[in-house]
Design a protein around this motif. Structure first.
Motif, mmCIF file in Angstrom:
data_model
loop_
_atom_site.group_PDB
_atom_site.id
_atom_site.type_symbol
_atom_site.label_atom_id
_atom_site.label_comp_id
_atom_site.label_asym_id
_atom_site.label_seq_id
_atom_site.Cartn_x
_atom_site.Cartn_y
_atom_site.Cartn_z
ATOM 1 N N ARG A 215 0.882 -1.136 -0.057
ATOM 2 C CA ARG A 215 0.068 0.008 -0.033
ATOM 3 C C ARG A 215 0.853 1.300 0.053
ATOM 4 N NH1 ARG A 215 -1.756 -0.633 4.434
ATOM 5 N NH2 ARG A 215 -0.979 1.021 5.675
ATOM 6 N N VAL A 216 2.002 1.289 0.787
ATOM 7 C CA VAL A 216 2.583 2.554 1.092
ATOM 8 C C VAL A 216 3.767 2.979 -0.074
ATOM 9 C CG1 VAL A 216 2.013 2.539 3.445
ATOM 10 C CG2 VAL A 216 4.601 1.412 2.638
ATOM 11 N N LEU A 217 4.264 1.843 -0.522
ATOM 12 C CA LEU A 217 5.476 2.165 -1.446
ATOM 13 C C LEU A 217 4.916 2.901 -2.783
ATOM 14 C CD1 LEU A 217 7.578 -1.089 -1.306
ATOM 15 C CD2 LEU A 217 8.301 1.185 -0.239
ATOM 16 N N PRO A 218 3.825 2.315 -3.371
ATOM 17 C CA PRO A 218 3.332 3.172 -4.783
ATOM 18 C C PRO A 218 2.720 4.426 -4.144
ATOM 19 C CG PRO A 218 1.802 1.304 -4.161
ATOM 20 C CD PRO A 218 3.119 1.074 -3.236
ATOM 21 N N ASP A 219 1.907 4.706 -3.148
ATOM 22 C CA ASP A 219 1.507 5.882 -2.513
ATOM 23 C C ASP A 219 2.643 6.691 -1.882
ATOM 24 O OD1 ASP A 219 -0.925 7.145 -1.623
ATOM 25 O OD2 ASP A 219 -0.015 7.253 0.343
ATOM 26 N N MET A 220 3.865 6.378 -1.743
ATOM 27 C CA MET A 220 4.753 7.112 -1.400
ATOM 28 C C MET A 220 5.207 8.159 -2.596
ATOM 29 S SD MET A 220 8.504 6.798 -1.908
ATOM 30 C CE MET A 220 8.879 5.052 -1.806
ATOM 31 N N VAL A 221 5.496 7.484 -3.936
ATOM 32 C CA VAL A 221 6.227 7.883 -4.981
ATOM 33 C C VAL A 221 5.994 9.364 -5.315
ATOM 34 C CG1 VAL A 221 6.714 7.440 -7.325
ATOM 35 C CG2 VAL A 221 6.965 5.581 -5.905
ATOM 36 N N PRO A 222 4.621 9.788 -5.434
ATOM 37 C CA PRO A 222 4.374 11.104 -6.010
ATOM 38 C C PRO A 222 4.633 11.918 -4.559
ATOM 39 C CG PRO A 222 2.220 9.906 -5.507
ATOM 40 C CD PRO A 222 3.340 8.825 -5.655
ATOM 41 N N LYS A 223 4.475 11.519 -3.402
ATOM 42 C CA LYS A 223 4.831 12.305 -2.338
ATOM 43 C C LYS A 223 6.141 12.386 -1.907
ATOM 44 C CE LYS A 223 0.264 10.783 -0.685
ATOM 45 N NZ LYS A 223 -0.339 9.890 0.666
ATOM 46 N N ARG A 226 8.071 15.949 -1.256
ATOM 47 C CA ARG A 226 7.469 16.567 -0.061
ATOM 48 C C ARG A 226 8.126 15.915 1.483
ATOM 49 N NH1 ARG A 226 2.384 16.049 1.145
ATOM 50 N NH2 ARG A 226 1.631 15.039 -0.415
ATOM 51 N N TRP A 227 8.415 14.920 1.278
ATOM 52 C CA TRP A 227 9.078 13.954 2.530
ATOM 53 C C TRP A 227 10.323 14.225 2.730
ATOM 54 C CZ3 TRP A 227 6.439 8.431 2.458
ATOM 55 C CH2 TRP A 227 5.016 8.791 2.538
ATOM 56 N N VAL A 228 11.025 14.936 1.560
ATOM 57 C CA VAL A 228 12.675 15.392 2.021
ATOM 58 C C VAL A 228 12.841 16.156 3.127
ATOM 59 C CG1 VAL A 228 14.598 16.066 0.820
ATOM 60 C CG2 VAL A 228 12.982 14.616 -0.622
ATOM 61 N N GLY A 252 16.064 11.171 4.047
ATOM 62 C CA GLY A 252 15.876 12.264 3.129
ATOM 63 C C GLY A 252 16.546 11.953 1.894
ATOM 64 N N ARG A 253 17.708 11.669 1.891
ATOM 65 C CA ARG A 253 18.548 11.404 0.414
ATOM 66 C C ARG A 253 17.700 10.297 -0.261
ATOM 67 N NH1 ARG A 253 19.489 14.556 3.303
ATOM 68 N NH2 ARG A 253 17.880 15.712 2.024
ATOM 69 N N LEU A 258 14.354 9.236 -5.032
ATOM 70 C CA LEU A 258 13.369 8.611 -5.626
ATOM 71 C C LEU A 258 12.371 9.753 -6.069
ATOM 72 C CD1 LEU A 258 12.231 5.883 -3.017
ATOM 73 C CD2 LEU A 258 13.196 5.511 -5.076
ATOM 74 N N SER A 259 12.406 10.896 -5.793
ATOM 75 C CA SER A 259 11.534 11.966 -6.220
ATOM 76 C C SER A 259 12.084 12.580 -7.478
ATOM 77 C CB SER A 259 11.275 13.089 -5.497
ATOM 78 O OG SER A 259 12.584 13.766 -5.033
#
Length: 280
Positions: A215-223, A226-228, A252-253, A258-259
């Motif tokens: 659930r969280v891995l694909p959800d993380m990609v577009p975000k 912002r998480w950096v 953070g890196r 990934l972003s």
């Protein structure tokens, strides 16, 4: 009718504005320089575009911006607050480490305005759902009652300014830190040819974790972009803990890489791993 300024009309800000507006509040924001899509989203949420000087007319100002912009926003608005006869309550809702949040509080305090430290945990509010949780701390939280009455799930945290931020840093460190750890190890297994074996072992011994990662891995990609800054804030929060600070500097890196890659090979591998986990 309460007048609340929400800065800015991003995904979280506009959704919170819609909840407040739906419960009777007048919502102010600044739309100058924003994209057509952002302006449309703001208008759909009941937000009224005004000049920045008009923000001082609000009863409360909710700062909901990327972490790197929070301090500059407070500095920019402080002259308006200082000049206001009736001071708005400034509610900083951003994912900042404790020292940064207290620095923002000091800027607002010098302008003579009341300050509330707030932390938002959860996704933007949706119709029919109670969340997200809106944790608040500070010396005087009476103004936060109005937010609760207008539909926000407001929860006081003892400990003064910095307590809500410490909760946010700790929760996000566990939640998003675990996602970063999963991404790193899934990619490492893939580089060594062990991705299928890792998947099989997680399915057998840690099915709950595998379901979470799907659930969280694909959800993380577009975000990830912002998480950096949020990981960097957590690293600063852990400044006295060398190991912890290095851990979240590394997270953070990871999110930064990934972003920047967006739809590259590593992102594809994470999505493929997650998709495999979703199949029966």
């Amino acid at each position: 009718m309460a007048t609340i300024a929400v800065i800015a009309p991003g995904a979280m800000g506009s959704a919170i504005a819609a909840r407040l507006h739906g419960n009777g509040a007048r919502i102010l924001t600044v739309l100058a320089g924003r994209s057509a899509a952002t302006i449309a989203r703001a208008q759909e949420s009941g937000m009224e575009g005004v000049e920045e000087t008009a923000l001082a007319e609000a009863d409360l100002i909710l700062s909901i911006v990327p972490p790197a912009e929070a301090a500059n926003l407070a500095i920019r608005l402080s002259p308006l607050l200082a000049a206001a006869v009736r001071k708005p309550v400034y509610v900083d809702c951003n994912a900042l480490n404790v020292l940064t949040k207290r620095g923002v509080a000091a800027v607002i305090g010098q302008a003579g305005a009341p300050f509330i430290d707030a932390a938002i945990i959860g996704a933007p509010p949706k119709s029919g759902e109670r969340g997200p949780r809106f944790y608040v701390s500070g010396d005087n939280l009476s103004a936060s009652v109005a937010l609760r009455e207008m539909g926000l799930d407001v929860r006081p945290v003892e400990g003064g300014v910095g307590a809500a931020s410490a909760l946010k840093m700790s929760y996000a460190g566990i939640n998003k830190g675990l996602t970063a750890l999963a991404a790193v190890m899934v990619l490492a297994a893939g580089r060594a040819g062990a991705a299928h074996a890792l998947y099989a072992e997680l399915a057998e011994s840690e099915p709950e974790l595998l379901a979470r990662f799907s659930r969280v891995l694909p959800d993380m990609v577009p975000k990830a972009y912002r998480w950096v800054a949020e990981m960097d804030e957590i690293a600063s929060f852990l400044e006295s803990d060398d190991g912890g600070r290095l851990m979240f500097d590394g997270a953070g890196r990871v999110y930064e890489r990934l972003s920047a890659e967006c739809d590259g090979d590593e992102v594809g591998q994470l999505k493929a791993f997650a998709a495999a986990a979703e199949r029966p």
